[in-house]
Scaffold this motif. Structure first.
Motif, PDB file in Angstrom:
ATOM      1  N   GLY A  33       7.291  92.361  -3.430  1.00 26.66           N
ATOM      2  CA  GLY A  33       6.233  93.360  -3.454  1.00 26.66           C
ATOM      3  C   GLY A  33       4.866  92.785  -3.191  1.00 26.66           C
ATOM      4  O   GLY A  33       4.688  91.571  -3.066  1.00 26.66           O
ATOM      5  N   SER A  34       3.897  93.687  -3.166  1.00 27.50           N
ATOM      6  CA  SER A  34       2.535  93.288  -2.806  1.00 27.50           C
ATOM      7  C   SER A  34       1.790  92.717  -3.996  1.00 27.50           C
ATOM      8  O   SER A  34       0.653  92.275  -3.851  1.00 27.50           O
ATOM      9  N   CYS A  35       2.403  92.737  -5.185  1.00 27.83           N
ATOM     10  CA  CYS A  35       1.636  92.328  -6.366  1.00 27.83           C
ATOM     11  C   CYS A  35       2.173  91.101  -7.105  1.00 27.83           C
ATOM     12  O   CYS A  35       1.466  90.100  -7.215  1.00 27.83           O
TER      13      CYS A  35
ATOM     14  N   ILE B  42      16.097  96.982   2.642  1.00 25.30           N
ATOM     15  CA  ILE B  42      15.303  95.775   2.922  1.00 25.30           C
ATOM     16  C   ILE B  42      13.925  95.846   2.275  1.00 25.30           C
ATOM     17  O   ILE B  42      13.223  94.837   2.202  1.00 25.30           O
ATOM     18  N   THR B  43      13.505  97.034   1.802  1.00 27.93           N
ATOM     19  CA  THR B  43      12.193  97.121   1.153  1.00 27.93           C
ATOM     20  C   THR B  43      12.267  96.406  -0.205  1.00 27.93           C
ATOM     21  O   THR B  43      13.355  96.199  -0.739  1.00 27.93           O
ATOM     22  N   PHE B  44      11.102  96.070  -0.767  1.00 27.32           N
ATOM     23  CA  PHE B  44      11.128  95.236  -1.987  1.00 27.32           C
ATOM     24  C   PHE B  44      11.630  95.995  -3.197  1.00 27.32           C
ATOM     25  O   PHE B  44      12.027  95.406  -4.195  1.00 27.32           O
ATOM     26  N   LYS B  45      11.615  97.340  -3.091  1.00 25.14           N
ATOM     27  CA  LYS B  45      12.160  98.197  -4.144  1.00 25.14           C
ATOM     28  C   LYS B  45      12.422  99.560  -3.517  1.00 25.14           C
ATOM     29  O   LYS B  45      11.956  99.819  -2.399  1.00 25.14           O
ATOM     30  N   PRO B  46      13.138 100.456  -4.204  1.00 22.66           N
ATOM     31  CA  PRO B  46      13.378 101.769  -3.604  1.00 22.66           C
ATOM     32  C   PRO B  46      12.140 102.655  -3.597  1.00 22.66           C
ATOM     33  O   PRO B  46      11.152 102.348  -4.269  1.00 22.66           O
TER      34      PRO B  46
ATOM     35  N   ILE C  35     -13.773 100.352  -5.432  1.00 22.60           N
ATOM     36  CA  ILE C  35     -13.372  99.383  -4.396  1.00 22.60           C
ATOM     37  C   ILE C  35     -11.865  99.169  -4.549  1.00 22.60           C
ATOM     38  O   ILE C  35     -11.397  98.726  -5.600  1.00 22.60           O
ATOM     39  N   ALA C  36     -11.123  99.531  -3.494  1.00 17.96           N
ATOM     40  CA  ALA C  36      -9.652  99.432  -3.581  1.00 17.96           C
ATOM     41  C   ALA C  36      -9.086  98.761  -2.335  1.00 17.96           C
ATOM     42  O   ALA C  36      -8.055  99.167  -1.797  1.00 17.96           O
ATOM     43  N   VAL C  37      -9.797  97.720  -1.868  1.00 20.36           N
ATOM     44  CA  VAL C  37      -9.315  97.008  -0.678  1.00 20.36           C
ATOM     45  C   VAL C  37      -8.337  95.905  -1.105  1.00 20.36           C
ATOM     46  O   VAL C  37      -8.224  95.575  -2.287  1.00 20.36           O
ATOM     47  N   GLY C  38      -7.653  95.330  -0.131  1.00 24.01           N
ATOM     48  CA  GLY C  38      -6.634  94.326  -0.430  1.00 24.01           C
ATOM     49  C   GLY C  38      -7.232  93.003  -0.892  1.00 24.01           C
ATOM     50  O   GLY C  38      -8.367  92.655  -0.542  1.00 24.01           O
ATOM     51  N   THR C  39      -6.447  92.274  -1.705  1.00 22.58           N
ATOM     52  CA  THR C  39      -6.836  90.927  -2.146  1.00 22.58           C
ATOM     53  C   THR C  39      -5.632  90.001  -1.950  1.00 22.58           C
ATOM     54  O   THR C  39      -5.006  89.567  -2.923  1.00 22.58           O
ATOM     55  N   PRO C  40      -5.289  89.719  -0.690  1.00 22.20           N
ATOM     56  CA  PRO C  40      -4.069  88.945  -0.417  1.00 22.20           C
ATOM     57  C   PRO C  40      -4.178  87.490  -0.880  1.00 22.20           C
ATOM     58  O   PRO C  40      -5.275  87.015  -1.190  1.00 22.20           O
TER      59      PRO C  40
ATOM     60  N   ASP D 113       7.236  99.760   1.827  1.00 22.21           N
ATOM     61  CA  ASP D 113       6.505  98.492   1.768  1.00 22.21           C
ATOM     62  C   ASP D 113       7.484  97.317   1.783  1.00 22.21           C
ATOM     63  O   ASP D 113       8.448  97.283   1.013  1.00 22.21           O
ATOM     64  N   MET D 114       7.211  96.360   2.664  1.00 26.62           N
ATOM     65  CA  MET D 114       8.102  95.191   2.727  1.00 26.62           C
ATOM     66  C   MET D 114       7.380  93.903   2.377  1.00 26.62           C
ATOM     67  O   MET D 114       7.913  92.808   2.585  1.00 26.62           O
ATOM     68  N   ARG D 115       6.159  94.021   1.835  1.00 24.35           N
ATOM     69  CA  ARG D 115       5.431  92.796   1.515  1.00 24.35           C
ATOM     70  C   ARG D 115       6.220  91.961   0.500  1.00 24.35           C
ATOM     71  O   ARG D 115       6.607  92.457  -0.548  1.00 24.35           O
ATOM     72  N   GLU D 116       6.506  90.704   0.879  1.00 19.71           N
ATOM     73  CA  GLU D 116       7.223  89.741   0.015  1.00 19.71           C
ATOM     74  C   GLU D 116       8.590  90.255  -0.445  1.00 19.71           C
ATOM     75  O   GLU D 116       9.088  89.846  -1.513  1.00 19.71           O
ATOM     76  N   ALA D 117       9.195  91.154   0.330  1.00 24.12           N
ATOM     77  CA  ALA D 117      10.534  91.633  -0.056  1.00 24.12           C
ATOM     78  C   ALA D 117      11.520  90.470  -0.017  1.00 24.12           C
ATOM     79  O   ALA D 117      11.459  89.646   0.904  1.00 24.12           O
ATOM     80  N   PRO D 118      12.420  90.370  -0.997  1.00 26.68           N
ATOM     81  CA  PRO D 118      13.398  89.280  -0.966  1.00 26.68           C
ATOM     82  C   PRO D 118      14.215  89.274   0.332  1.00 26.68           C
ATOM     83  O   PRO D 118      14.648  88.224   0.802  1.00 26.68           O
TER      84      PRO D 118
END
Ligand SMILES: NC(=O)c1ccc[n+]([C@@H]2O[C@H](COP(=O)([O-])OP(=O)(O)OC[C@H]3O[C@@H](n4cnc5c(N)ncnc54)[C@H](O)[C@@H]3O)[C@@H](O)[C@H]2O)c1
Ligand SMILES: O=c1ccn([C@@H]2O[C@H](COP(=O)(O)OP(=O)(O)O[C@H]3O[C@H](CO)[C@@H](O)[C@H](O)[C@H]3O)[C@@H](O)[C@H]2O)c(=O)[nH]1
Length: 440
Positions: free
Chosen positions: A265-267, A324-328, A83-88, A332-337
């Motif tokens: 990031g997403s984590c 603008i991405t959270f890292k190089p 199971i590898a679904v999201g857990t936001p 992914d832009m989730r929670e990017a500064p």
């Protein structure tokens, strides 16, 4: 070789499925997103992750990897189901595990023999037991006597280096409740086992906890160096050398001591909040984690204030923003500064020209609410053209190769904000810029 299903084909599911196929397993990747599966079946990757496209193509070609929306068939023909679904994050900070529990229900409906159900998603302590109970109840209600085991196998890969991290992890954590489940999982991971990667075999709860404890520790480490950097700026110390000096102590280690505009990031953002919530729920406050979450927000706002005070009023000023991405090496832009920082700069009246090697697609909808003040450019030189300031928010390696003379000639102003500390002050100042970084 084991037959495997991976439910959820996002960053983790797609990498896990593809790498397990590369180990020689027969893998079916499932997702409920029809467009994602259609794209994958046409050989198009829904995400940017270096090296993943070639591996997907190769394993698809050798018929070890397939993509479907049909969870029923995938469960029926597989022995091991990840199971590898999201857990936001939910509004209260807790992790939303409803997709995980939904998948557990779906799996239970189609179980037709012994299955190992493996939680790869990051889930709060106790979720593995819930997954087990859901499956047990559904099997009971259907008079289905199939045996099953639930395993917790948290994932530690980083976006941008996901494949390498999957093939050569520092450790493989397996929370198991039976010898049979351990045996099956050791077979699934026989390739890394053969390469001497250590295994931690423990119970479900400990495995689930290891993931959160590790992520929160890393977030604390980054936040600590960010705060040390802020102090270095005030007192004339150089955080880069401070970090080297700290990192040489083997008990500290040199990694994750790079100051910047705050972690994203997403984590880290969601996992620190979820761990803090678990602490509050159990009346065991994790004060360091709680404070880290606050300090990380402050760091992002500190960047806005720094630019505003140095440029002395941002009204009508233009900033050329690189990254603008959270890292190089990710799109992914989730929670990017950048999400907080660029919105803050626009609120103060600035105009923004953005270039990011992979972030434009997601950035366009994430910044839609400020689109009157923000444009996307096709390269770094277009972004800084006629700008009053250059602002580096993501340490994409190609930004280091920019021709600084060309940049200086094309800009209107000479402010250079390097919030990832990728340049040396004397190099930038020699080109006629005013250089500002973090902690130096
Ligand atoms: N992204 C990372 O670097 C990383 C690393 C380690 C762990 N994790 C954890 O792994 C999990 C997945 O993260 P991600 O970044 O891959 O998420 P993601 O959003 O990229 O992918 C999740 C996928 O699951 C699918 N999905 C959701 N519900 C479904 C359902 N009921 N049936 C079938 N498919 C469904 C979605 O359509 C999506 O494609 C999270 O718990 C995350 O915390 C992520
Ligand atoms: O010294 C550092 C290191 C990282 N960061 C920032 O921290 C964030 C996260 O970076 P990183 O950890 O490299 O990326 P992720 O892909 O989010 O990976 C983290 O989160 C994953 C999801 O749980 C875990 O699997 C990984 O082990 C964990 O490193 C990014 O915004 C980085 O810019 C810093 O500011 N300074």
């Amino acid at each position: 070789m084991r037959k495997i299903a991976v439910i959820g084909s996002g960053y983790v599911g797609l990498v896990t499925g593809t790498c397990l196929a590369e180990f020689g397993m027969q893998v079916t990747c499932v997702d409920r997103n029809i467009d994602k599966i259609a794209a994958l079946n046409q050989g198009k990757l829904p995400i940017y992750e270096p090296g993943l496209d070639q591996l997907v193509e190769k394993n698809n070609h050798y018929k070890r990897l397939e993509f479907t929306t049909d969870i029923k068939t995938a469960v029926e023909k597989s022995e091991v189901i990840f199971i590898a679904v999201g857990t936001p994050a939910k509004d209260d900070g807790g992790a939303d595990v409803k997709s995980v529990l939904q998948v557990a229900e779906d799996i239970a409906k189609y179980i037709n023999g012994y299955k190992v159900i493996v939680t790869k998603s990051t889930v709060p302590v106790g979720t593995g037991q819930k997954v087990k109970q859901i499956i047990r109840d559904i099997l009971f209600s259907k008079n289905n006597h199939s045996n099953f085991d639930v395993v917790s196998n948290p994932e530690f890969l980083r976006e941008g280096s996901a494949i390498q991290d999957f093939f050569k992890p520092d450790r493989i954590v397996l929370g198991v409740e039976s010898k049979m489940a351990e045996k099956v999982m050791r077979e699934v991971y026989s390739v890394p086992d053969g390469h001497g990667i250590p295994f931690i075999i423990t119970n479900l709860e400990t495995a689930e906890m290891i993931k959160y404890a590790a992520n929160a520790f890393l977030a604390i480490k980054i936040t600590y160096i960010n705060e040390v950097a802020n102090l270095c700026e005030k007192v004339g110390a150089d955080v880069k050398i401070v970090a080297v000096g700290m990192g040489m102590d083997h008990r500290i280690g040199p990694k994750f001591l790079q100051p910047g505009p705050g972690y994203g990031g997403s984590c880290f953002p969601k996992d620190t909040k979820a761990l803090a919530k678990t602490g509050r729920d159990n009346s065991v406050p994790l004060t360091l984690v709680e404070q880290t979450i606050i300090a990380n927000e402050i760091q992002k706002h500190r960047m806005i204030e720094k630019i505003n005070s140095i440029m002395d009023n941002l009204k009508g000023k233009t900033l050329g923003v690189l990254g603008i991405t959270f890292k190089p090496e990710t799109d992914d832009m989730r929670e990017a500064p950048s999400l907080v920082i660029l919105e803050g700069l626009v609120q103060k009246g600035a105009y923004i020209k953005v270039y990011d090697p992979a972030g434009e697609k997601e950035g366009k909808w994430r910044f839609n609410h400020i689109k009157d003040h923000l444009v996307f450019c096709h390269n770094a030189y277009d972004a800084i053209k006629e700008a009053d300031a250059i602002l580096i928010l993501t340490d994409w390696p190609q930004f280091k190769q920019l021709n600084l003379n060309d940049i200086k000639n094309q800009m209107r102003g000479n402010y250079f904000f390097d919030f990832r500390n990728i340049f040396e002050r004397h190099v930038i100042e020699a080109k006629g810029f005013q250089y500002y970084c973090v902690g130096r």
